[in-house]
Design a protein around this motif. Structure first.
Motif: not given
Length: 202
Positions: A1-2, A6-9, A94-95, A117-118
Motif C-alpha cells: 500500500m502507498i 508518499e502521495l501528493t494529490g 506518487w502523484l 496499483m499492484g
C-alpha cells in the motif's frame, strides 16, 4: 500500500473551459460550492500535499490547496502538460490526479486507487466500460520521460500511458461517479440528480 506521506494529490484545473464559454470550470458553482471544492474533499487528510494545476485565477484557487502550480509551458497545452507539471512539482514518490469537473468522485477514491496499483507505475480509473485517463495515480519518477515525450509534440495521454507499466483500477461499481461537466446543462443535470439521491438517502 502507498502511505499518505508518499502521495501528493493534484486537481487539474488548467483548461480553457471552451465548452463553458471560456469560463474557469473549477470555480463554477455547484451545490453551493465551487466545483474544485468538491474534488478537494476527496483528498482531505489522505495525501501529504494537495496541489491545484491552474493557469488563471490562482488566488481564488489558493483557498483549496497547499500550492497552486501553473503549466510548465504556457499556451494551454492540455492535461498531459498539467500532469507533467504535477510530476515535476510533487515532493513524494506518487502523484494522484483528478479533474476539477468531477464533483461526484467516490469519497474513498484515494484508498481505491492506491489499493488497485499492484506493481504498476500508472493506475487509471476504469468504470467498467470506459477508462478515465485524468483520474490516475503515477510514479513521479516518470517526469523526465514525460518531459521528453512532450518535447516531441505528443499530447495524447493514452499513448504515453501505453509506453509504461499501467493498469486499470476497477471502479465499475460506481460509473456515475466519473461524470465530468463540460456544459451548463450537464452541470445542472448532475446537481439535480445528486440532490435527489441525497434526499432519498435520508
Amino acid at each position: 500500500m502507498i502511505a499518505p506521506q508518499e502521495l501528493t494529490g493534484m486537481i487539474l484545473a488548467g483548461g480553457e473551459g471552451r465548452r463553458m464559454g471560456g469560463r474557469d470550470k473549477g470555480l463554477e458553482p455547484f451545490a453551493g460550492l465551487p466545483l474544485v471544492a468538491h474534488v478537494a474533499k476527496r483528498f482531505d487528510g489522505q495525501v501529504a500535499e494537495l496541489l491545484i494545476n491552474a493557469n488563471r485565477n490562482q488566488e481564488a484557487y489558493e483557498l483549496f490547496a497547499a500550492r497552486i502550480i501553473e503549466d510548465a509551458e504556457g499556451g494551454f497545452k492540455g492535461p498531459l502538460m498539467g500532469i507533467y507539471s504535477g510530476l515535476r512539482a510533487a515532493n513524494t514518490p506518487w502523484l494522484l490526479v483528478a479533474p476539477c469537473d468531477t464533483p461526484a468522485l467516490p469519497n474513498d477514491l484515494v484508498a481505491r486507487m492506491t489499493a488497485g496499483m499492484g506493481d504498476h507505475d500508472i493506475g487509471v480509473a476504469f468504470d467498467g466500460e470506459r477508462l478515465h485517463p485524468v483520474v490516475a495515480l503515477l510514479r513521479t519518477s516518470l517526469a523526465a520521460d514525460l518531459a521528453a515525450t512532450l518535447a516531441m509534440g505528443e499530447r495524447k495521454i493514452d499513448r504515453w500511458y501505453a509506453r509504461h507499466a499501467w493498469c486499470k483500477v476497477d471502479m465499475s461499481d460506481c460509473p456515475e461517479a466519473f461524470a465530468n461537466l463540460n456544459t451548463e446543462e450537464e452541470k445542472l443535470r448532475l446537481e439535480y440528480a445528486l440532490a435527489k439521491a441525497a434526499k432519498e438517502a435520508r
